[in-house]
Design a protein around this motif. Sequence first.
Motif, mmCIF file in Angstrom:
data_model
loop_
_atom_site.group_PDB
_atom_site.id
_atom_site.type_symbol
_atom_site.label_atom_id
_atom_site.label_comp_id
_atom_site.label_asym_id
_atom_site.label_seq_id
_atom_site.Cartn_x
_atom_site.Cartn_y
_atom_site.Cartn_z
ATOM 1 N N ASN A 50 0.799 -1.234 0.000
ATOM 2 C CA ASN A 50 0.000 0.000 0.000
ATOM 3 C C ASN A 50 0.828 1.279 0.000
ATOM 4 O OD1 ASN A 50 0.913 -0.450 2.647
ATOM 5 N ND2 ASN A 50 -0.937 0.359 3.599
ATOM 6 N N LYS A 51 2.074 1.227 0.513
ATOM 7 C CA LYS A 51 2.810 2.474 0.734
ATOM 8 C C LYS A 51 3.119 3.194 -0.578
ATOM 9 C CE LYS A 51 2.603 1.804 5.114
ATOM 10 N NZ LYS A 51 2.356 0.402 5.280
ATOM 11 N N ASN A 79 7.659 -1.953 5.910
ATOM 12 C CA ASN A 79 7.355 -2.025 4.473
ATOM 13 C C ASN A 79 7.407 -0.632 3.857
ATOM 14 O OD1 ASN A 79 6.683 -4.876 4.392
ATOM 15 N ND2 ASN A 79 4.879 -4.309 5.609
ATOM 16 N N ALA A 197 -4.967 -1.334 9.878
ATOM 17 C CA ALA A 197 -4.493 0.027 10.183
ATOM 18 C C ALA A 197 -3.216 -0.048 11.009
ATOM 19 C CB ALA A 197 -5.562 0.802 10.938
ATOM 20 N N GLY A 198 -2.164 0.649 10.516
ATOM 21 C CA GLY A 198 -0.888 0.711 11.240
ATOM 22 C C GLY A 198 -0.513 2.147 11.568
ATOM 23 N N SER A 199 -0.543 3.013 10.558
ATOM 24 C CA SER A 199 -0.322 4.437 10.827
ATOM 25 C C SER A 199 -1.528 5.271 10.399
ATOM 26 C CB SER A 199 0.960 4.931 10.154
ATOM 27 O OG SER A 199 0.907 4.752 8.755
ATOM 28 N N THR A 202 -3.943 4.728 5.144
ATOM 29 C CA THR A 202 -4.753 3.933 4.220
ATOM 30 C C THR A 202 -6.227 4.085 4.583
ATOM 31 O OG1 THR A 202 -2.944 2.390 3.942
ATOM 32 C CG2 THR A 202 -5.136 1.580 3.340
ATOM 33 N N ASP A 292 0.748 -11.127 5.214
ATOM 34 C CA ASP A 292 1.965 -10.893 5.996
ATOM 35 C C ASP A 292 1.617 -11.012 7.466
ATOM 36 O OD1 ASP A 292 0.596 -8.214 6.197
ATOM 37 O OD2 ASP A 292 2.424 -7.781 7.321
ATOM 38 N N TYR A 295 0.489 -7.194 9.486
ATOM 39 C CA TYR A 295 -0.697 -6.385 9.188
ATOM 40 C C TYR A 295 -1.873 -7.220 8.680
ATOM 41 C CZ TYR A 295 2.534 -2.433 9.430
ATOM 42 O OH TYR A 295 3.447 -1.514 9.845
ATOM 43 N N GLY A 324 -0.230 -5.863 1.273
ATOM 44 C CA GLY A 324 1.149 -6.272 0.960
ATOM 45 C C GLY A 324 1.898 -6.848 2.140
HETATM 46 C C1 LIG Z 1 1.796 -0.067 6.507
HETATM 47 C C2 LIG Z 1 0.975 -1.274 6.221
HETATM 48 C C3 LIG Z 1 -0.379 -1.331 6.562
HETATM 49 C C4 LIG Z 1 -1.068 -0.226 7.312
HETATM 50 O O1 LIG Z 1 -1.302 0.903 6.529
HETATM 51 P P1 LIG Z 1 -1.338 2.334 7.249
HETATM 52 O O2 LIG Z 1 -1.679 3.243 6.151
HETATM 53 O O3 LIG Z 1 0.024 2.545 7.819
HETATM 54 O O4 LIG Z 1 -2.375 2.270 8.313
HETATM 55 C C5 LIG Z 1 -1.097 -2.446 6.232
HETATM 56 N N1 LIG Z 1 -0.507 -3.492 5.618
HETATM 57 C C6 LIG Z 1 0.790 -3.489 5.289
HETATM 58 C C7 LIG Z 1 1.365 -4.693 4.668
HETATM 59 C C8 LIG Z 1 1.575 -2.378 5.576
HETATM 60 O O5 LIG Z 1 2.873 -2.401 5.244
#
Ligand SMILES: *Cc1c(COP(=O)(O)O)cnc(C)c1O
Length: 340
Positions: A50-51, A79, A197-199, A202, A292, A295, A324
């Motif tokens: 996604n990045k 990632n 959701a990580g940061s 997305t 993965d 996430y 991803g």
């Molecule tokens: C970074 C990441 C996310 C989370 O996306 P954010 O926009 O950071 O919330 C989800 N899946 C993967 C594989 C990522 O690398």
Amino acid sequence: MNTCSLSFPPQINLARLPTPIQPMRRLGEKLAVDLYVKRDDLTGAALSGNKIRKLEFVLADALAQNADTVITCGGAQSNHCRATAIAAAMLGLNCRLLLRTPDPSNPPPVEGNILLDRMAGADIVWITPQEYQVRDEFFEREAASLKASGRKPYMIPEGASSALGAWGYIRAVEELVNDIANLPGGANQACTIINAAGSGGTSAGLILGAKIFDLNARIVSVNVCDDREYFVNAIGNICEKAIADYGIEIDFSRDRDVEIIDGYVGRGYALSRPEELELLNEVARAEGIFFDPVYTCKAFYGMVQELKNNPRCFGERIIFIHTGGIFGLFPKAVEIESLL
Ligand SMILES: *Cc1c(COP(=O)(O)O)cnc(C)c1O
């Protein structure tokens, strides 16, 4: 909204778009839902995930500002940092990464994403989790030292999750409008879009995009760290800043529109439970799709548990976004192998 007035910020093409959408037939049948996966792991080979969608906008801005070096940050196996390092190499930029590790004097082995970071020529600065909490100071320090040697640095926040980066997933919703129109049932049938959701960038882009393009969909995010409150704020802040900065004419309320399913962080960020890794193996066998561990596996695990508790909680049709992360599998090889 009326999209005539909508203008996207400048973008450079780095990702392979549009990504495919495909049914997950066997797992969908098992879970008794129409289950689809949006293959954002196919945005590129080494660039996978996604990045790179967010970086298409953020790096366009870096180039417009004549930067020659990008600085960003993340976990050791980030990632986002890997995608930034590779995109920087593609654009002829230098890249400096602030990576988090418990003991910077003894950094983790060169494998998975770290191997790709190094191969793409990124400079890595290892920092402790405590230092990461005040990472702005480290960004400033690196920027100052680059400037002192005549370079032009450009800082990219964690995950490229800024108002600008959110355009990557606003753009992805434009793709989803078309994807959904072509599914059985078409655009009139509601669906739930689920992501990890990580940061927060997305989720913010998906939420904004769904409103901008009047998508008949609920956006639901499963957090892989922190908690619900943290993400309602983080995602709410990005959405509100994007609405203000770009004059997006939509009605947004963080409490109503940010839907977080909490409870699946498990052992903590980037730490796996056997039941999560077992699901990872099940998905690989049933569908030939590799999630993965950090996430997508946690988000998919959360979705499956929610469906077990209430089979109709997401309606009949679900689109899971595969964001991803494949390179995160390799550092977990021993843990995964023990379950095969
Ligand atoms: C970074 C990441 C996310 C989370 O996306 P954010 O926009 O950071 O919330 C989800 N899946 C993967 C594989 C990522 O690398």
